[in-house]
Scaffold this active site. Structure first.
Site, mmCIF file in Angstrom:
data_model
loop_
_atom_site.group_PDB
_atom_site.id
_atom_site.type_symbol
_atom_site.label_atom_id
_atom_site.label_comp_id
_atom_site.label_asym_id
_atom_site.label_seq_id
_atom_site.Cartn_x
_atom_site.Cartn_y
_atom_site.Cartn_z
ATOM 1 N N HIS A 1 0.937 -1.086 0.051
ATOM 2 C CA HIS A 1 0.053 -0.006 -0.057
ATOM 3 C C HIS A 1 0.693 1.205 -0.152
ATOM 4 C CE1 HIS A 1 0.757 -0.356 4.212
ATOM 5 N NE2 HIS A 1 0.295 0.571 4.592
ATOM 6 N N ASP B 1 5.980 4.755 5.016
ATOM 7 C CA ASP B 1 6.724 3.926 5.933
ATOM 8 C C ASP B 1 6.879 2.692 5.230
ATOM 9 O OD1 ASP B 1 4.020 3.591 6.775
ATOM 10 O OD2 ASP B 1 4.862 2.470 8.590
ATOM 11 N N HIS B 2 6.165 2.237 3.956
ATOM 12 C CA HIS B 2 6.174 1.171 3.488
ATOM 13 C C HIS B 2 6.720 1.197 1.882
ATOM 14 C CE1 HIS B 2 3.669 -1.328 6.018
ATOM 15 N NE2 HIS B 2 3.291 -0.268 6.454
ATOM 16 N N HIS C 1 1.563 3.860 1.968
ATOM 17 C CA HIS C 1 2.018 4.641 2.928
ATOM 18 C C HIS C 1 3.436 4.912 2.873
ATOM 19 C CE1 HIS C 1 -1.830 4.103 5.592
ATOM 20 N NE2 HIS C 1 -2.031 5.074 4.954
ATOM 21 N N HIS D 1 4.412 -4.528 10.617
ATOM 22 C CA HIS D 1 5.176 -4.050 11.861
ATOM 23 C C HIS D 1 5.240 -4.981 12.874
ATOM 24 C CE1 HIS D 1 4.676 0.423 10.637
ATOM 25 N NE2 HIS D 1 3.758 0.017 9.919
ATOM 26 N N ASP E 1 -0.227 -3.707 6.255
ATOM 27 C CA ASP E 1 -0.893 -3.215 7.412
ATOM 28 C C ASP E 1 -2.427 -3.580 7.778
ATOM 29 O OD1 ASP E 1 1.486 -2.049 7.866
ATOM 30 O OD2 ASP E 1 0.853 0.110 7.676
ATOM 31 N N HIS F 1 -7.537 -0.744 5.469
ATOM 32 C CA HIS F 1 -6.473 -0.022 5.614
ATOM 33 C C HIS F 1 -6.311 1.282 4.859
ATOM 34 C CE1 HIS F 1 -2.897 1.303 8.002
ATOM 35 N NE2 HIS F 1 -2.147 1.222 7.056
HETATM 36 ZN ZN ZN Z 1 -0.201 1.651 6.572
#
Ligand code: ZN
Length: 257
Positions: free
Chosen positions: A56, A60-61, A58, A169, A131, A114
Site C-alpha cells: 500500500h 513507511d512502506h 503509506h 510492523h 498493515d 486500511h
Molecule cells: Zn499503512
C-alpha cells in the site's frame, strides 16, 4: 528443483519490517519504507535486487523505493489505484507476480480497508499482508470502512491455517495487551503472550505468525465468539452480534485503548 528461499526481516524506522526474500544470489523486498537497511544488507550479502513489492502507499512502506531504484532499475509491483509514483507494475486481485530468479510466484489479493486499494501477496505458504492483518491485531481503517476491512480479514482467514503471516510492523506485544482486555480467559492468548514476550526480550521478531495462530488468538478474527461479542457489547453499552458490527466496535475500542 527450485532452491529454497529464505525470508529475512530487515528493520526500518521504529517497528517496520522490510521482508526480504533471498537465495544465494538474488533478493526481492516487500515494503521498503527505507532504503538504507536494504542497501546495507544487499551489499553485505552480495545479493542482486530483482524486484520490489509494495502492499500500500503509506510512506513507511514505499518511501525507500526511489533510492533503491537509483542503485538499479527493477520492477516495482504495487496496488493499482493507489498513489505510488515509483510503481512500474500495477496489480490487483487475481493477478500473479512471478519472481523467476527466486523461483516463487504470488497471487495478489485485494484487501482494502486500511487503505483504499491495499493488496496482499500470497504464495508458497507465505502471506505478505502489510498493515491489514497484524499479529494479534489489525490495521486501522484509514481509507475504508470497518466493514470493508473485516471483509478483507475474512478473506485472509480463509487461507490454510499453516500459512506464514508476514506483517508490516512489530506490534505484537501491544496488540496482545488489547486482546487480553477483550478475551481475558483465552488460554491460547495467554500462552502466546509468554512465548512472544520471550522473543521480544531477546530482541527477536514475533513474526511470522500463522493464520491458525491468528484464528486462535486475534480478537479481530474471533468476532463470532460469545466472549468477544460480550466484551464488545460491554464497550458499546448496547447489544450487537453481527460479525462486522462486533468488529467495528473492537476497532473503535482499540483506537482508544
Ligand atoms: Zn499503512
Amino acid at each position: 528443483m527450485p532452491e529454497k528461499i529464505q525470508v529475512v526481516p530487515l528493520r526500518a524506522f521504529k517497528d517496520n519490517y522490510v521482508w526480504t526474500l533471498r537465495n544465494e544470489r538474488c533478493a526481492a523486498v516487500v515494503d521498503p519504507g527505507e532504503a538504507r537497511p536494504v542497501l546495507d544488507y544487499l551489499a553485505a550479502e552480495k545479493l542482486q535486487l530483482v524486484a520490489i513489492l509494495a502492499t500500500h502507499h503509506h510512506a513507511d512502506h514505499v518511501g525507500g523505493i526511489a533510492e533503491l531504484l537509483r542503485a538499479g532499475e527493477v520492477p516495482v509491483y504495487g496496488p493499482r489505484g493507489e498513489p505510488i509514483a515509483t510503481l512500474s507494475q500495477a496489480v490487483g486481485g487475481g493477478d500473479h507476480v512471478s519472481l523467476e530468479q527466486l523461483g516463487v510466484s504470488f497471487e495478489v489479493l485485494d484487501i482494502p480497508g486500511h487503505t483504499r486499494a491495499h493488496i496482499a501477496y500470497y504464495g508458497a505458504n507465505m502471506l505478505f499482508c502489510g498493515d491489514t492483518l497484524f499479529a494479534c491485531g489489525c490495521g486501522k481503517a484509514f481509507e475504508g470502512t470497518p466493514q470493508q476491512l473485516y471483509a478483507s480479514l475474512e478473506k485472509l482467514m480463509a487461507l490454510p491455517d499453516e500459512t506464514l503471516v508476514y506483517c508490516g510492523h512489530e506490534y505484537t506485544i501491544a496488540n496482545i495487551g488489547f486482546a487480553k482486555a477483550v478475551e481475558p480467559d483465552n488460554a491460547a492468548l495467554l500462552e502466546r503472550e509468554r512465548s512472544d514476550a520471550n522473543l521480544r526480550s531477546e530482541n527477536r521478531p514475533t513474526l511470522p505468525s500463522t493464520i491458525g495462530r491468528e484464528k486462535a488468538t486475534n480478537p479481530f478474527l474471533r468476532v463470532a465468539r460469545p466472549a468477544v461479542i460480550a466484551s464488545a457489547n460491554k464497550y458499546l453499552g448496547k447489544r450487537v452480534s453481527e460479525p462486522a458490527a462486533v468488529f467495528a466496535a473492537l476497532r473503535q475500542w482499540k483506537n482508544e485503548f
